[in-house]
Motif scaffolding. Structure first.
Motif, PDB file in Angstrom:
ATOM      1  N   LYS A 113       0.851  -1.184   0.000  1.00  0.00           N
ATOM      2  CA  LYS A 113       0.000   0.000   0.000  1.00  0.00           C
ATOM      3  C   LYS A 113       0.887   1.233   0.000  1.00  0.00           C
ATOM      4  CE  LYS A 113      -3.666  -2.292   2.599  1.00  0.00           C
ATOM      5  NZ  LYS A 113      -4.313  -2.446   3.912  1.00  0.00           N
ATOM      6  N   ALA A 114       0.668   2.110  -0.968  1.00  0.00           N
ATOM      7  CA  ALA A 114       1.454   3.339  -1.069  1.00  0.00           C
ATOM      8  C   ALA A 114       0.667   4.496  -0.466  1.00  0.00           C
ATOM      9  CB  ALA A 114       1.798   3.627  -2.530  1.00  0.00           C
ATOM     10  N   ASP A 115       1.291   5.192   0.453  1.00  0.00           N
ATOM     11  CA  ASP A 115       0.715   6.411   1.020  1.00  0.00           C
ATOM     12  C   ASP A 115       1.503   7.572   0.423  1.00  0.00           C
ATOM     13  OD1 ASP A 115       0.065   8.646   2.525  1.00  0.00           O
ATOM     14  OD2 ASP A 115      -0.129   7.509   4.393  1.00  0.00           O
ATOM     15  N   LEU A 116       0.973   8.127  -0.660  1.00  0.00           N
ATOM     16  CA  LEU A 116       1.715   9.145  -1.401  1.00  0.00           C
ATOM     17  C   LEU A 116       1.874  10.425  -0.591  1.00  0.00           C
ATOM     18  CD1 LEU A 116       0.159   8.608  -4.947  1.00  0.00           C
ATOM     19  CD2 LEU A 116       2.273   7.651  -4.012  1.00  0.00           C
ATOM     20  N   GLU A 117       0.890  10.727   0.244  1.00  0.00           N
ATOM     21  CA  GLU A 117       0.968  11.959   1.033  1.00  0.00           C
ATOM     22  C   GLU A 117       2.112  11.902   2.043  1.00  0.00           C
ATOM     23  OE1 GLU A 117      -2.268  14.267   3.659  1.00  0.00           O
ATOM     24  OE2 GLU A 117      -2.748  13.889   1.553  1.00  0.00           O
ATOM     25  N   ARG A 118       2.274  10.738   2.664  1.00  0.00           N
ATOM     26  CA  ARG A 118       3.340  10.585   3.674  1.00  0.00           C
ATOM     27  C   ARG A 118       4.627  10.023   3.081  1.00  0.00           C
ATOM     28  NH1 ARG A 118       0.818   6.810   7.740  1.00  0.00           N
ATOM     29  NH2 ARG A 118       2.659   7.209   8.968  1.00  0.00           N
ATOM     30  N   GLY A 119       4.571   9.560   1.819  1.00  0.00           N
ATOM     31  CA  GLY A 119       5.765   9.042   1.164  1.00  0.00           C
ATOM     32  C   GLY A 119       6.236   7.712   1.731  1.00  0.00           C
ATOM     33  N   ILE A 120       5.305   6.866   2.168  1.00  0.00           N
ATOM     34  CA  ILE A 120       5.698   5.556   2.690  1.00  0.00           C
ATOM     35  C   ILE A 120       4.896   4.455   1.998  1.00  0.00           C
ATOM     36  CG2 ILE A 120       6.420   6.415   4.946  1.00  0.00           C
ATOM     37  CD1 ILE A 120       3.757   5.370   6.071  1.00  0.00           C
ATOM     38  N   THR A 121       5.474   3.282   1.963  1.00  0.00           N
ATOM     39  CA  THR A 121       4.826   2.102   1.397  1.00  0.00           C
ATOM     40  C   THR A 121       4.836   1.017   2.461  1.00  0.00           C
ATOM     41  OG1 THR A 121       5.627   2.681  -0.803  1.00  0.00           O
ATOM     42  CG2 THR A 121       4.876   0.424  -0.486  1.00  0.00           C
ATOM     43  N   THR A 122       3.709   0.347   2.635  1.00  0.00           N
ATOM     44  CA  THR A 122       3.620  -0.689   3.662  1.00  0.00           C
ATOM     45  C   THR A 122       3.096  -1.995   3.071  1.00  0.00           C
ATOM     46  OG1 THR A 122       1.376  -0.004   4.265  1.00  0.00           O
ATOM     47  CG2 THR A 122       3.201   0.953   5.534  1.00  0.00           C
ATOM     48  N   LEU A 123       3.425  -3.075   3.763  1.00  0.00           N
ATOM     49  CA  LEU A 123       2.910  -4.401   3.424  1.00  0.00           C
ATOM     50  C   LEU A 123       2.687  -5.127   4.742  1.00  0.00           C
ATOM     51  CD1 LEU A 123       2.220  -6.371   1.113  1.00  0.00           C
ATOM     52  CD2 LEU A 123       4.590  -7.152   1.189  1.00  0.00           C
ATOM     53  N   GLY A 124       1.480  -5.580   4.969  1.00  0.00           N
ATOM     54  CA  GLY A 124       1.156  -6.213   6.246  1.00  0.00           C
ATOM     55  C   GLY A 124       1.341  -5.263   7.412  1.00  0.00           C
ATOM     56  N   GLY A 125       1.186  -3.970   7.165  1.00  0.00           N
ATOM     57  CA  GLY A 125       1.345  -2.983   8.220  1.00  0.00           C
ATOM     58  C   GLY A 125       2.785  -2.598   8.513  1.00  0.00           C
ATOM     59  N   ARG A 126       3.738  -3.185   7.785  1.00  0.00           N
ATOM     60  CA  ARG A 126       5.162  -2.894   7.999  1.00  0.00           C
ATOM     61  C   ARG A 126       5.685  -2.055   6.843  1.00  0.00           C
ATOM     62  NH1 ARG A 126       6.787  -3.427  12.817  1.00  0.00           N
ATOM     63  NH2 ARG A 126       8.882  -3.756  12.061  1.00  0.00           N
ATOM     64  N   PHE A 159      12.875  -0.044  -0.565  1.00  0.00           N
ATOM     65  CA  PHE A 159      13.272  -0.708  -1.805  1.00  0.00           C
ATOM     66  C   PHE A 159      14.752  -0.455  -2.075  1.00  0.00           C
ATOM     67  CE2 PHE A 159       8.779   0.225  -2.046  1.00  0.00           C
ATOM     68  CZ  PHE A 159       8.252  -0.992  -2.428  1.00  0.00           C
ATOM     69  N   HIS A 160      15.498  -1.555  -2.238  1.00  0.00           N
ATOM     70  CA  HIS A 160      16.912  -1.446  -2.567  1.00  0.00           C
ATOM     71  C   HIS A 160      17.240  -2.423  -3.678  1.00  0.00           C
ATOM     72  CE1 HIS A 160      18.049   1.214   0.637  1.00  0.00           C
ATOM     73  NE2 HIS A 160      17.595   0.407   1.568  1.00  0.00           N
ATOM     74  N   CYS A 161      18.236  -2.082  -4.488  1.00  0.00           N
ATOM     75  CA  CYS A 161      18.717  -2.981  -5.539  1.00  0.00           C
ATOM     76  C   CYS A 161      19.697  -3.986  -4.933  1.00  0.00           C
ATOM     77  CB  CYS A 161      19.389  -2.188  -6.654  1.00  0.00           C
ATOM     78  SG  CYS A 161      20.945  -1.441  -6.121  1.00  0.00           S
ATOM     79  N   HIS A 162      20.094  -4.973  -5.764  1.00  0.00           N
ATOM     80  CA  HIS A 162      21.013  -6.002  -5.259  1.00  0.00           C
ATOM     81  C   HIS A 162      22.370  -5.425  -4.873  1.00  0.00           C
ATOM     82  CE1 HIS A 162      22.104  -5.821  -9.520  1.00  0.00           C
ATOM     83  NE2 HIS A 162      23.261  -6.356  -9.185  1.00  0.00           N
ATOM     84  N   HIS A 163      22.796  -4.336  -5.522  1.00  0.00           N
ATOM     85  CA  HIS A 163      24.090  -3.734  -5.163  1.00  0.00           C
ATOM     86  C   HIS A 163      24.068  -3.306  -3.693  1.00  0.00           C
ATOM     87  CE1 HIS A 163      25.491  -3.671  -9.291  1.00  0.00           C
ATOM     88  NE2 HIS A 163      24.344  -3.125  -9.663  1.00  0.00           N
TER      89      HIS A 163
END
Ligand SMILES: [Zn+2]
Length: 172
Positions: free
Chosen positions: A8-21, A25-29
């Motif tokens: 779930k993306a909260d665009l206003e707060r700039g956070i993304t959650t899954l299962g409330g957590r 996002f990071h790449c493999h590097h």
């Protein structure tokens, strides 16, 4: 991806959650460099910490999803965990052997194994600690087990020259 798997993306707060957590996002590097930094610093103590961190992060997220929409069975909860894992770009895992007694799991195209090899080449020991922790967390949530009863370790890893990444989950 079903809506149950979508962050779930909260665009206003700039956070993304899954299962409330919250998700980051990071790449493999980034991920394999962070892992190598921890392994270099902690040496033989690193694997236990990395597996425990993976377990706790996944357990709290998966429990949040179960609280929102119960899977109905342990097998369904494990399948959902595997689907979420794949949807986040970590690779496709086979969890069909896992259950309340633990079991074996395999992973194709591990983010950590492929990332490690592409950055530094082969390593002498298995390197998918986050995956081992994720599997332990998934079994704990799916089978309603106390987390301290579940352990998980990688027995074969592509990053260490294996044919595939394989994991043994044990319930004590
Ligand atoms: Zn691996």
């Amino acid at each position: 991806m079903s809506f149950h798997l979508a962050p779930k993306a909260d665009l206003e707060r700039g956070i993304t959650t899954l299962g409330g957590r919250r998700l980051v996002f990071h790449c493999h590097h980034y991920n394999v460099f962070l892992q190598r930094t921890i392994e270099d610093a902690l040496q033989e103590r690193a694997p236990a910490l990395l597996v425990a961190a993976g377990m706790e992060a996944s357990r709290s997220m998966l429990q949040g999803l179960e609280n929102d929409a119960n899977s109905g069975s342990a097998a369904d909860a494990l399948r959902r965990a595997a689907d979420i894992f794949a949807a986040q770009g970590f690779g496709r895992m086979d969890v069909s052997d896992l259950g309340v007694g633990g079991g074996l799991a395999t992973l194709e195209h591990s983010h950590y194994a492929v990332g490690w090899v592409s950055r530094w080449g082969k390593r002498p020991t298995p390197g998918c600690f986050f995956v081992a922790g994720f599997l332990a967390g998934a079994v704990a949530v799916a089978c309603r087990l106390a987390p301290e009863r579940v352990t998980s370790r990688e027995t074969e890893c592509v990053a260490a020259g294996g044919e595939r990444c394989s994991f043994r989950v044990e319930v004590w």
